[in-house]
Write a protein that holds these residues in place. Structure first.
Motif, PDB file in Angstrom:
ATOM      1  N   PRO A  96       7.342  14.862  -4.288  1.00 19.60           N
ATOM      2  CA  PRO A  96       7.730  15.875  -3.291  1.00 19.60           C
ATOM      3  C   PRO A  96       8.237  17.181  -3.887  1.00 19.60           C
ATOM      4  O   PRO A  96       8.137  18.223  -3.255  1.00 19.60           O
ATOM      5  CB  PRO A  96       8.839  15.176  -2.486  1.00 19.60           C
ATOM      6  N   ASP A 147       2.214  12.558 -13.515  1.00 19.99           N
ATOM      7  CA  ASP A 147       1.628  11.869 -14.668  1.00 19.99           C
ATOM      8  C   ASP A 147       2.493  10.673 -15.064  1.00 19.99           C
ATOM      9  O   ASP A 147       1.982   9.625 -15.466  1.00 19.99           O
ATOM     10  CB  ASP A 147       1.502  12.813 -15.869  1.00 19.99           C
ATOM     11  N   ASN A 191       0.817  -1.226   0.000  1.00 21.64           N
ATOM     12  CA  ASN A 191       0.000   0.000   0.000  1.00 21.64           C
ATOM     13  C   ASN A 191       0.845   1.268   0.000  1.00 21.64           C
ATOM     14  O   ASN A 191       0.311   2.361   0.051  1.00 21.64           O
ATOM     15  CB  ASN A 191      -0.930   0.006   1.211  1.00 21.64           C
ATOM     16  N   LEU A 192       2.170   1.119  -0.041  1.00 22.68           N
ATOM     17  CA  LEU A 192       3.014   2.326  -0.128  1.00 22.68           C
ATOM     18  C   LEU A 192       2.958   2.876  -1.545  1.00 22.68           C
ATOM     19  O   LEU A 192       3.227   2.160  -2.505  1.00 22.68           O
ATOM     20  CB  LEU A 192       4.474   2.006   0.232  1.00 22.68           C
ATOM     21  N   MET A 193       2.593   4.143  -1.641  1.00 26.32           N
ATOM     22  CA  MET A 193       2.459   4.763  -2.962  1.00 26.32           C
ATOM     23  C   MET A 193       3.385   5.971  -3.069  1.00 26.32           C
ATOM     24  O   MET A 193       3.557   6.712  -2.106  1.00 26.32           O
ATOM     25  CB  MET A 193       1.024   5.230  -3.181  1.00 26.32           C
ATOM     26  N   PRO A 194       3.917   6.179  -4.278  1.00 21.71           N
ATOM     27  CA  PRO A 194       4.825   7.324  -4.448  1.00 21.71           C
ATOM     28  C   PRO A 194       4.079   8.652  -4.457  1.00 21.71           C
ATOM     29  O   PRO A 194       2.904   8.720  -4.840  1.00 21.71           O
ATOM     30  CB  PRO A 194       5.453   7.054  -5.816  1.00 21.71           C
ATOM     31  N   LEU A 195       4.766   9.694  -4.030  1.00 24.66           N
ATOM     32  CA  LEU A 195       4.264  11.058  -4.148  1.00 24.66           C
ATOM     33  C   LEU A 195       5.283  11.860  -4.966  1.00 24.66           C
ATOM     34  O   LEU A 195       6.310  11.324  -5.360  1.00 24.66           O
ATOM     35  CB  LEU A 195       4.095  11.676  -2.761  1.00 24.66           C
ATOM     36  N   SER A 220      11.622   7.315  -2.863  1.00 24.23           N
ATOM     37  CA  SER A 220      11.257   7.118  -1.453  1.00 24.23           C
ATOM     38  C   SER A 220      10.561   5.782  -1.210  1.00 24.23           C
ATOM     39  O   SER A 220      10.819   5.124  -0.204  1.00 24.23           O
ATOM     40  CB  SER A 220      10.339   8.242  -0.990  1.00 24.23           C
ATOM     41  N   VAL A 221       9.660   5.376  -2.112  1.00 22.75           N
ATOM     42  CA  VAL A 221       8.897   4.149  -1.867  1.00 22.75           C
ATOM     43  C   VAL A 221       9.812   2.928  -1.952  1.00 22.75           C
ATOM     44  O   VAL A 221       9.760   2.039  -1.093  1.00 22.75           O
ATOM     45  CB  VAL A 221       7.714   4.016  -2.851  1.00 22.75           C
ATOM     46  N   ARG A 269      16.430   7.734  -8.031  1.00 22.12           N
ATOM     47  CA  ARG A 269      15.489   8.382  -8.959  1.00 22.12           C
ATOM     48  C   ARG A 269      15.605   9.898  -8.920  1.00 22.12           C
ATOM     49  O   ARG A 269      15.347  10.511  -7.887  1.00 22.12           O
ATOM     50  CB  ARG A 269      14.056   7.941  -8.638  1.00 22.12           C
ATOM     51  N   GLU A 295      11.921   2.907   1.145  1.00 23.45           N
ATOM     52  CA  GLU A 295      11.143   2.597   2.344  1.00 23.45           C
ATOM     53  C   GLU A 295      10.752   1.119   2.382  1.00 23.45           C
ATOM     54  O   GLU A 295      10.856   0.460   3.415  1.00 23.45           O
ATOM     55  CB  GLU A 295       9.896   3.494   2.391  1.00 23.45           C
ATOM     56  N   HIS A 301      13.750  12.200 -10.179  1.00 21.65           N
ATOM     57  CA  HIS A 301      12.508  12.968 -10.054  1.00 21.65           C
ATOM     58  C   HIS A 301      12.138  13.289  -8.610  1.00 21.65           C
ATOM     59  O   HIS A 301      11.321  14.155  -8.361  1.00 21.65           O
ATOM     60  CB  HIS A 301      11.351  12.215 -10.705  1.00 21.65           C
ATOM     61  N   VAL A 337       1.668   7.736 -12.894  1.00 22.64           N
ATOM     62  CA  VAL A 337       0.410   7.078 -13.274  1.00 22.64           C
ATOM     63  C   VAL A 337       0.617   6.246 -14.541  1.00 22.64           C
ATOM     64  O   VAL A 337       0.168   5.096 -14.636  1.00 22.64           O
ATOM     65  CB  VAL A 337      -0.705   8.125 -13.487  1.00 22.64           C
TER      66      VAL A 337
END
Lengths: 284, 331
Positions: free
Chosen positions: A86, A97, A80-84, A140-141, A171, A144, A173, A100
């Motif tokens: 930042p 985008d 359930n860890l999802m990227p954001l 980060s994901v 990464r 983590e 980005h 996704v």
């Protein structure tokens, strides 16, 4: 991750051969190594090896889990860890985008899967990075998930296997936070190491940059698939810096073995038996 | 003395300084002239503040790379009462891009580890413009382990475009030596302070960057990738390095916001290259303050805090809900 500041070192990459990720759609696929056109079904049945020359095609993280673990034994963790985003990063398209699009393309939330499973009856913690998702790069994901998996392996006193397929390194980005994941994961491995945990790192094509310069290089035992691209700096960056032709086998598994940075080169169909054997030697 | 090398956006400062030195050179100045000299000094200070307050990420990179910016060797000269250099990695050689040695810093004895870019062409060639090889990282770890053994705190000065991308570096395990430093530094039982004094170029910087306190000089940058490297990959040409620099959000202010660094060390007006002594004095005060605070911590707590410091970094969400796809996603 790249490391060079001098200008003109990176040429416009219109002529750069783009490695296509993922097995192409259709019945037949083209082997980039022996140039043969081979029947896709036959490749899939053969651990995604070319039946003509043994070239190792890309395998997804899910495909690897099937190849490596006992049937239906894998229990995925932290899915359930999802990227954001930042930084609000935008290059040719917004990172939001891009995420996704990559999620749609791969069916994965992120470039990494971790969990617990059994390999020929041996319980272990397994982590994988998938080069189809933004080059398997570590944001980060990914950092983590791997850190949590390592912490769980420490707590449960289980062997740890991480299969790296990360051409992208840290990464870009997600900026500096991606670089910090290298420190975070390595610190978790330090604790695991101190607690006596066995870590087998499996390097697959490609394992570069910040992934190579953190967890992927920290295995007690390091295994590489044949002819994988493994290294710190990208070969184009190296070539632009040193301005001489690179050795033919530069940054391949064989190059790393020759220079003492890989314990064994193991063909994909034998990975499961090899890793099981290594675990038994280490008494875990 | 004003620096020899001018950055384009510094031009107005240099023009005023030129005028000022002309006024100052006049013999027997009148009261009116002394007044205008005073006013011009105030104006120059104002202008420096105004220009440097609003420089963007790309200009920050230029300041961080300024050829007259103080380097590790300058700080050794200006900060340390004594420096006893320790050479060699006991395996391959002595990397000149990464210097290590005992240093007396005020009343504190420390191990100093610093990346050196070089100033003369000869020195730059010797130290590959501050790009360390595996032997440099190996040397750093070897000396840091020794420092921990004798309970000496460690000060790391980071200033590198990145670890060297060459054939020999790959043959000798650039990735492995950096990885090992990350793992082992996280467990060294002695205080570590890492300060980015100029360029914090990705893994090459992080390789001596696992500290209890991590800080940056005001106009340093610290990035996952060089702006040129990022532009080459994502914008397909290095000429877009300025765009990449802004997108990567790697200035000291941004990194403080992202809680990656603990503190920004202010630079003298107009940048560290304008006043090495003032910069060194500020840095020294910063180091002594933190060395004192860290030395009072029990070792187990020190290590736990260091672990948690990196453990907490990362931005993600834990909800299982799948994000709705925006309309604009290309096929």
């Amino acid at each position: 991750m790249s490391q060079v500041d001098t200008e003109q070192q990176l040429e416009p990459d219109g002529d750069r051969p783009r490695i296509k990720r993922g097995v192409p759609e259709g019945l037949w696929i083209h082997c980039e190594s022996c140039k043969a056109t081979v029947f896709k079904k036959q490749v899939e049945k053969n651990h995604s090896l070319c039946p003509e020359c043994g070239h190792h095609f890309y395998v997804s993280a899910h495909g690897r889990i099937e190849q490596l673990l006992d049937e239906d034994s894998f229990e995925e963790w932290f899915d359930n860890l999802m990227p954001l985003d930042p930084l609000g990063f935008v290059d040719s398209k917004p990172y939001k985008d891009r995420l996704v699009a990559e999620q749609r393309k791969t069916g994965m939330n992120e470039a990494c899967i971790v969990g617990r499973g059994y390999m020929r009856g041996r319980p272990l913690v397994l982590g994988l990075t998938d080069s189809a998702f933004i080059m398997g790069s570590m944001g980060s994901v990914v950092g983590e998930k791997l850190t949590r998996a390592i912490e769980k392996a420490t707590e449960l006193q289980l062997p740890l296997v991480i299969v790296s397929g990360s051409g992208g390194g840290a990464r870009m980005h997600e900026g500096i936070l991606s670089l910090m994941q290298m420190g975070k994961v390595s610190a978790a491995l330090a604790r695991y190491h101190k607690a006596g945990g066995l870590f087998i790192s499996v390097l697959t094509n490609p394992t570069m940059g910040g992934v190579a310069a953190s967890f992927a290089s920290l295995g007690d035992i390091i295994i590489a698939e044949p002819h994988a691209l493994i290294g710190f700096a990208g070969p184009r960056v190296v070539k632009a810096t040193v301005k001489i032709e690179l050795p033919d086998d530069f940054q391949t598994s064989e190059f790393l073995l020759k220079h003492g940075f890989v314990d064994r080169i193991v063909k994909r169909p034998e990975l499961r038996a090899e890793i099981s054997k290594l675990i038994d030697y280490c008494g875990k | 003395m004003a620096p020899q090398f001018q950055l384009p956006f510094e031009r107005p400062i240099f023009e005023l300084e030129d005028q000022l030195s002309k006024l100052e050179s006049q013999a027997n100045p009148s009261t009116a002239l002394l007044d205008s000299i005073r006013n011009m000094r105030v104006e120059i200070a104002r202008l420096k503040r105004e220009i440097f307050d609003r420089i963007d990420a790309w200009d920050t990179v230029k300041v961080a790379r300024h050829p007259e910016r103080p380097q590790t060797k300058d700080y050794i000269e200006l900060l340390c009462e004594e420096f006893v250099e320790l050479h060699g990695d006991r395996a391959f050689g002595d990397d000149r891009a990464l210097l290590t040695g005992f240093a007396q810093l005020g009343d504190q004895k420390v191990l100093l580890v610093g990346q050196q870019k070089g100033r003369t062409l000869k020195e730059r060639n010797e130290c590959f413009y501050g790009c360390a090889h595996p032997e440099g990282y190996r040397k750093a770890l070897l000396k840091m382990e020794m420092a921990a053994k004798y309970n000496l705190p460690i000060v790391c000065l980071i200033d590198t475009p990145g670890a060297y991308p060459g054939i020999g570096a790959e043959e000798r395990g650039q990735a492995y030596t950096i990885a090992l430093n990350l793992r082992e530094m996280s467990q060294l039982r002695t205080p570590i302070i890492s300060v980015v004094i100029g360029e914090g170029g990705s893994g090459g910087a992080l390789g001596i960057g696992i500290g209890d306190v991590v800080a940056m000089l005001q106009f340093a940058y610290y990035s996952v990738i060089s702006p040129e490297g990022c532009a080459g990959i994502l914008w397909k040409h290095v000429k877009f390095a300025d765009k990449a620099a802004r997108a990567l959000k790697f200035t000291s202010g941004e990194l403080l916001k992202q809680t990656v660094i603990d503190e920004i060390i202010p630079e003298p007006l107009g940048g560290a290259h304008r006043d090495h002594r003032a910069m060194a004095a500020t840095l020294k005060a910063f180091l002594l303050k933190h060395l004192k605070a860290l030395s009072s911590l029990p070792k187990d707590e020190l290590l736990e805090r260091r672990y948690q410091k990196f453990r907490k970094l990362g931005v993600y969400t834990e909800t299982a809900a799948v994000q709705p796809a925006p309309q604009s996603v290309p096929a």
